[in-house]
Design an enzyme around this catalytic site. Structure first.
Site, PDB file in Angstrom:
ATOM      1  N   LYS A  39       0.855  -1.196   0.000  1.00  0.00           N
ATOM      2  CA  LYS A  39       0.000   0.000   0.000  1.00  0.00           C
ATOM      3  C   LYS A  39       0.888   1.243   0.000  1.00  0.00           C
ATOM      4  O   LYS A  39       1.792   1.376   0.817  1.00  0.00           O
ATOM      5  CB  LYS A  39      -0.894   0.008   1.244  1.00  0.00           C
ATOM      6  CG  LYS A  39      -1.836   1.199   1.276  1.00  0.00           C
ATOM      7  CD  LYS A  39      -2.798   1.115   2.453  1.00  0.00           C
ATOM      8  CE  LYS A  39      -2.258   1.731   3.702  1.00  0.00           C
ATOM      9  NZ  LYS A  39      -2.235   3.193   3.745  1.00  0.00           N
ATOM     10  N   LYS A  69      -7.374   8.203  -0.807  1.00  0.00           N
ATOM     11  CA  LYS A  69      -8.634   8.699  -0.221  1.00  0.00           C
ATOM     12  C   LYS A  69      -9.206   9.891  -0.990  1.00  0.00           C
ATOM     13  O   LYS A  69      -9.390  10.981  -0.447  1.00  0.00           O
ATOM     14  CB  LYS A  69      -8.424   9.057   1.257  1.00  0.00           C
ATOM     15  CG  LYS A  69      -7.900   7.881   2.089  1.00  0.00           C
ATOM     16  CD  LYS A  69      -7.741   8.229   3.545  1.00  0.00           C
ATOM     17  CE  LYS A  69      -7.345   7.037   4.405  1.00  0.00           C
ATOM     18  NZ  LYS A  69      -5.946   6.636   4.298  1.00  0.00           N
ATOM     19  N   TYR A  71     -11.479  12.608  -2.761  1.00  0.00           N
ATOM     20  CA  TYR A  71     -12.755  13.259  -2.464  1.00  0.00           C
ATOM     21  C   TYR A  71     -12.822  14.554  -3.268  1.00  0.00           C
ATOM     22  O   TYR A  71     -11.998  15.462  -3.058  1.00  0.00           O
ATOM     23  CB  TYR A  71     -12.842  13.562  -0.955  1.00  0.00           C
ATOM     24  CG  TYR A  71     -14.175  14.126  -0.534  1.00  0.00           C
ATOM     25  CD1 TYR A  71     -15.324  13.354  -0.625  1.00  0.00           C
ATOM     26  CD2 TYR A  71     -14.283  15.419  -0.045  1.00  0.00           C
ATOM     27  CE1 TYR A  71     -16.554  13.857  -0.250  1.00  0.00           C
ATOM     28  CE2 TYR A  71     -15.514  15.934   0.343  1.00  0.00           C
ATOM     29  CZ  TYR A  71     -16.651  15.153   0.234  1.00  0.00           C
ATOM     30  OH  TYR A  71     -17.856  15.649   0.606  1.00  0.00           O
ATOM     31  N   THR A  76     -13.907  15.488 -11.569  1.00  0.00           N
ATOM     32  CA  THR A  76     -12.486  15.456 -11.207  1.00  0.00           C
ATOM     33  C   THR A  76     -12.096  14.045 -10.760  1.00  0.00           C
ATOM     34  O   THR A  76     -11.044  13.519 -11.138  1.00  0.00           O
ATOM     35  CB  THR A  76     -12.212  16.479 -10.076  1.00  0.00           C
ATOM     36  OG1 THR A  76     -12.597  17.757 -10.559  1.00  0.00           O
ATOM     37  CG2 THR A  76     -10.757  16.496  -9.655  1.00  0.00           C
ATOM     38  N   ARG A 184      -3.208  -5.426  14.998  1.00  0.00           N
ATOM     39  CA  ARG A 184      -2.193  -5.379  16.050  1.00  0.00           C
ATOM     40  C   ARG A 184      -2.068  -6.751  16.700  1.00  0.00           C
ATOM     41  O   ARG A 184      -3.072  -7.307  17.167  1.00  0.00           O
ATOM     42  CB  ARG A 184      -2.573  -4.343  17.127  1.00  0.00           C
ATOM     43  CG  ARG A 184      -2.560  -2.886  16.626  1.00  0.00           C
ATOM     44  CD  ARG A 184      -1.141  -2.457  16.307  1.00  0.00           C
ATOM     45  NE  ARG A 184      -1.005  -1.106  15.824  1.00  0.00           N
ATOM     46  CZ  ARG A 184      -0.909  -0.737  14.541  1.00  0.00           C
ATOM     47  NH1 ARG A 184      -0.981  -1.653  13.589  1.00  0.00           N
ATOM     48  NH2 ARG A 184      -0.711   0.515  14.213  1.00  0.00           N
ATOM     49  N   GLY A 213       0.944  -2.087   8.738  1.00  0.00           N
ATOM     50  CA  GLY A 213       2.103  -1.203   8.577  1.00  0.00           C
ATOM     51  C   GLY A 213       3.145  -1.480   9.622  1.00  0.00           C
ATOM     52  O   GLY A 213       3.876  -2.483   9.562  1.00  0.00           O
ATOM     53  N   ARG A 214       3.174  -0.639  10.650  1.00  0.00           N
ATOM     54  CA  ARG A 214       4.252  -0.678  11.643  1.00  0.00           C
ATOM     55  C   ARG A 214       4.512  -2.023  12.313  1.00  0.00           C
ATOM     56  O   ARG A 214       5.682  -2.337  12.554  1.00  0.00           O
ATOM     57  CB  ARG A 214       4.007   0.436  12.688  1.00  0.00           C
ATOM     58  CG  ARG A 214       4.225   1.811  12.083  1.00  0.00           C
ATOM     59  CD  ARG A 214       3.537   2.895  12.875  1.00  0.00           C
ATOM     60  NE  ARG A 214       2.087   2.821  12.758  1.00  0.00           N
ATOM     61  CZ  ARG A 214       1.242   3.661  13.345  1.00  0.00           C
ATOM     62  NH1 ARG A 214       1.712   4.623  14.119  1.00  0.00           N
ATOM     63  NH2 ARG A 214      -0.064   3.555  13.168  1.00  0.00           N
TER      64      ARG A 214
HETATM   65  O1  C5P Z   1       1.113   1.184  10.783  1.00  0.00           O
HETATM   66  P1  C5P Z   1      -0.329   0.758  10.732  1.00  0.00           P
HETATM   67  O2  C5P Z   1      -0.502  -0.746  10.804  1.00  0.00           O
HETATM   68  O3  C5P Z   1      -1.183   1.500  11.727  1.00  0.00           O
HETATM   69  O4  C5P Z   1      -0.784   1.194   9.267  1.00  0.00           O
HETATM   70  C1  C5P Z   1      -2.129   1.173   8.845  1.00  0.00           C
HETATM   71  C2  C5P Z   1      -2.220   1.829   7.498  1.00  0.00           C
HETATM   72  O5  C5P Z   1      -3.570   1.812   7.065  1.00  0.00           O
HETATM   73  C3  C5P Z   1      -1.782   3.295   7.471  1.00  0.00           C
HETATM   74  O6  C5P Z   1      -1.102   3.499   6.236  1.00  0.00           O
HETATM   75  C4  C5P Z   1      -3.070   4.088   7.507  1.00  0.00           C
HETATM   76  O7  C5P Z   1      -2.961   5.293   6.783  1.00  0.00           O
HETATM   77  C5  C5P Z   1      -4.037   3.133   6.794  1.00  0.00           C
HETATM   78  N1  C5P Z   1      -5.447   3.257   7.156  1.00  0.00           N
HETATM   79  C6  C5P Z   1      -5.941   3.097   8.433  1.00  0.00           C
HETATM   80  N2  C5P Z   1      -7.284   3.198   8.700  1.00  0.00           N
HETATM   81  C7  C5P Z   1      -8.137   3.448   7.701  1.00  0.00           C
HETATM   82  C8  C5P Z   1      -7.669   3.614   6.395  1.00  0.00           C
HETATM   83  C9  C5P Z   1      -6.308   3.506   6.151  1.00  0.00           C
HETATM   84  O8  C5P Z   1      -5.159   2.834   9.354  1.00  0.00           O
HETATM   85  N3  C5P Z   1      -9.441   3.464   7.943  1.00  0.00           N
END
Ligand code: C5P
Length: 246
Positions: A39, A69, A71, A76, A184, A213-214
């Site tokens: 992503k 995202k 909008y 456009t 998590r 992500g993290r």
């Molecule tokens: O690091 P982490 O696991 O929190 O990353 C989650 C990713 O998903 C981030 O890039 C965040 O911008 C994206 N995201 C989110 N919640 C949403 C839409 C996108 O956490 N509803």
């Protein structure tokens, strides 16, 4: 035990919120052979070389989720989405009003691009939505309402937490893809994400794809933790498959 038809490896999306493109490329290389769906979001949107990097990822056989995202007015949105579709990305996020969704559907044309509506961000809770003026809804009610509207307007799926996945699958008759961030592992230190679940729980609840992500990118051994999550997801898919067959 009957094997699940779903390959969990294809369902894990790693969020590349890296400081720049070389750092993102480094993460992709470390995950080579384990993760194949990435992503790219607002963090790298303006990074020099972002578009070339997206082409490079796709050229190497990966899938890309563009989390921009969108909008704007429908006209456009239509042109912007056509550009994303032309790049060959697989998923794109848009906001959930019917006008935006209709513009996006027109813009993706005959491409395979899947359009996903953001329901309620996973870092928001009841107090956060009340601050936006939604005082009469619970978070779950708002998510489900938006999901139903997204389906009506022709969207392919939604971004929602694992806490709402089951309900969305139910009310949409399984016609909406559910892509779930806020994943998590048990024992992970608390951070900005509020509506979190484990990878296993999200799949059990009906999520189709997970965005992580993290917990992966900041881990000491990203391929190792990614493999652990994929194994957890595979078990949950298999259990779900069996339940569905009963
Ligand atoms: O690091 P982490 O696991 O929190 O990353 C989650 C990713 O998903 C981030 O890039 C965040 O911008 C994206 N995201 C989110 N919640 C949403 C839409 C996108 O956490 N509803």
């Amino acid at each position: 035990m009957e094997a699940s038809a779903v390959s969990a490896k294809e369902r894990l999306i790693v969020a590349l919120d890296s400081k720049d493109i070389p750092a993102a490329r480094d993460t992709v290389e470390r995950l080579d052979g384990v993760v194949q769906f990435f992503k790219i979001g607002l963090v790298l949107q303006l990074a020099p070389g972002a578009e070339e990097f997206i082409r490079e990822l796709i050229g190497r056989g990966n899938r890309v989720f563009l989390d921009y995202k969108y909008y704007d007015i429908a006209e456009t949105i239509k042109k912007a989405v056509a550009r994303a579709a032309g790049l060959g990305v697989s998923f794109l996020t848009i906001h959930g009003s019917s006008n935006v969704i209709r513009g996006a559907v027109a813009g993706r044309g005959e491409s395979n691009l899947k359009l996903l509506t953001v329901t309620v961000l996973t870092n928001m809770d009841q107090a956060d939505i009340a601050e936006m003026g939604y005082t009469q809804h619970s978070v779950e009610q708002l998510v489900v309402f938006r999901a139903a509207k997204a389906l009506e307007a022709g969207c392919d799926g939604v971004i929602a937490s694992g806490l709402e996945a089951e309900k969305i699958k139910r009310i949409s008759g399984n016609r909406l893809l559910v892509v779930t961030p806020g994943i998590r592992p048990d024992g992970y230190p608390e951070d900005d994400q509020k509506r979190t679940v484990t990878a296993r729980r999200a799949i059990e609840a009906g999520a189709d794809y997970l965005v992580v992500g993290r917990p992966i990118t900041s881990h000491a051994n990203p391929p190792n933790i990614a493999e652990q999550m994929i194994a957890e997801m595979q078990e949950a898919f298999a259990a779900r498959h069996q339940t569905a067959a009963i």
